[in-house]
Scaffold this active site. Structure first.
Site, short mmCIF file in Angstrom:
data_model
loop_
_atom_site.label_atom_id
_atom_site.label_comp_id
_atom_site.label_asym_id
_atom_site.label_seq_id
_atom_site.Cartn_x
_atom_site.Cartn_y
_atom_site.Cartn_z
CE1 TYR A 1 -3.90 2.33 0.83
CE2 TYR A 1 -2.18 3.49 2.04
CZ TYR A 1 -3.44 3.47 1.47
OH TYR A 1 -4.24 4.59 1.54
CD GLN A 2 1.73 2.77 4.18
OE1 GLN A 2 1.59 3.94 3.85
NE2 GLN A 2 0.92 2.17 5.04
CG ASP B 1 -9.97 19.82 8.45
OD1 ASP B 1 -9.70 19.13 7.46
OD2 ASP B 1 -11.13 20.17 8.73
CG ASP C 1 -2.39 6.91 3.81
OD1 ASP C 1 -3.24 6.04 3.54
OD2 ASP C 1 -1.47 6.72 4.63
CB SER C 2 -8.39 9.20 3.64
OG SER C 2 -8.93 8.62 2.47
CG ASP D 1 0.35 4.50 8.59
OD1 ASP D 1 1.20 4.98 7.81
OD2 ASP D 1 -0.76 4.08 8.21
CD GLU E 1 -3.48 11.62 11.01
OE1 GLU E 1 -4.59 11.55 11.59
OE2 GLU E 1 -3.24 11.01 9.94
CG ASP F 1 -12.62 2.03 4.31
OD1 ASP F 1 -11.96 2.04 3.26
OD2 ASP F 1 -12.64 1.07 5.10
CE1 TYR G 1 -5.59 -2.42 4.44
CE2 TYR G 1 -5.41 -1.72 2.16
CZ TYR G 1 -5.11 -1.55 3.49
OH TYR G 1 -4.32 -0.49 3.87
#
Length: 294
Positions: A72-73, A148, A166-167, A97, A117, A169, A234
């Site tokens: 993913y990263q 924000d 990178d959020s 993370d 973040e 769901d 996932y």
């Protein structure tokens, strides 16, 4: 706080945070509970599994595991970075993370990274329990803001070459990061030729949602694509990314910066390569057909 408890039951964690949780759940054995807390924004859970290693869960949804986080990263980072001719200034929205910051900071073209973040607790637990990812926060290229991200994007126009969202769901604090207004703000925050890359769910479970994203961004960005990667932890084993450019006719499937095998070793990459970059845009026929209808 979500309506479902993040507490493991009978020695197992069952993910209920996916969009189709009424039909699909994923269970992972808990071989050791590391931390469980509630921030001002979400439930946070960390546990160990003998296969996946250390696992981070936000609001009942797996975010990353030690086994497969690189898929993913590295993909969400290097797809946009290597599709841009000169990605000097990068904005990361989310990514508490530290994994995306870790990868973006490796890119030789990147000079400055701003990260927004919203949840400081995620960064704290990641530094404590996920140091292999949180090492990204140590980069001298990075400036970390607890703010924000949506508002930051609105307030900073035409400043970034690449913006990575990178959020989690589209539930809870992340729901605003999937709205048309957000994509318009991203467009305005980019420099000419700028590129965005956003987490965009699984085509196995969420294809109607992905099609809806395409209808939101196509009137805004002249180049739009969906890319895919395999992440074992996932629920569907697959996750996708929405990637868009302010430039027309961008060939996202052909990287402008090609890492050699030696480059990949030097950058300590586990998943990404030029071949994986190209393959990320090769979609199943049914997905290709559906997204071309939008």
């Amino acid at each position: 706080m979500s309506s479902n408890s993040s507490s493991p039951k009978d020695g197992w964690f069952t993910e209920t945070g996916v969009l189709n949780s009424d039909n699909v759940n994923l269970s992972i054995k808990v071989n050791g509970l590391l931390d469980k807390r509630k921030s001002d924004f979400q439930d946070i859970l960390l546990f160990k599994n003998d296969i996946f290693g250390r696992c981070l869960v936000l609001d009942d949804a797996i975010q990353c595991t030690e086994l497969d986080e690189s898929a993913y990263q590295e993909t969400i980072s290097f797809l946009p970075l290597n599709s841009h001719p000169d990605p000097r200034r990068v904005l990361i929205i989310g990514g508490g993370d530290g994994g995306v910051a870790r990868e973006v900071s490796k890119h030789p073209k990147v000079q400055e990274i701003i990260q927004c973040e919203i949840d400081e607790e995620v960064v704290k637990v990641s530094k404590q329990y996920l140091p292999f990812m949180a090492s990204g926060f140590d980069s001298p290229k990075l400036k970390l803001l607890f703010a924000d991200g949506y508002q930051y994007v609105i307030d900073h126009k035409a400043e970034f070459d690449v913006i990575i969202t990178d959020s989690s769901d589209p539930k809870g604090p992340a729901v605003t990061l999937y709205q048309k207004e957000y994509y318009r703000a991203l467009y305005e925050a980019l420099r000419p030729g700028g590129i965005i890359c956003c987490q965009a769910e699984s085509y196995w479970f969420d294809l109607p949602f992905i099609k809806e994203l395409f209808t939101k961004v196509k009137p805004i960005f002249p180049s739009v694509a969906y890319a895919s990667t395999a992440v074992a932890s996932y629920p569907s084993g697959q996750i996708g990314f929405l990637i868009c450019s302010k430039s027309a006719d961008v060939n996202f499937g052909e990287p402008l910066h090609v890492f050699t095998a030696e480059d990949c070793d030097q950058l300590q990459l586990k998943y990404y390569s030029a071949a994986m970059h190209r393959s990320a845009f090769t979609l199943p026929l049914f997905v290709h057909k559906e997204l071309n209808k939008t």
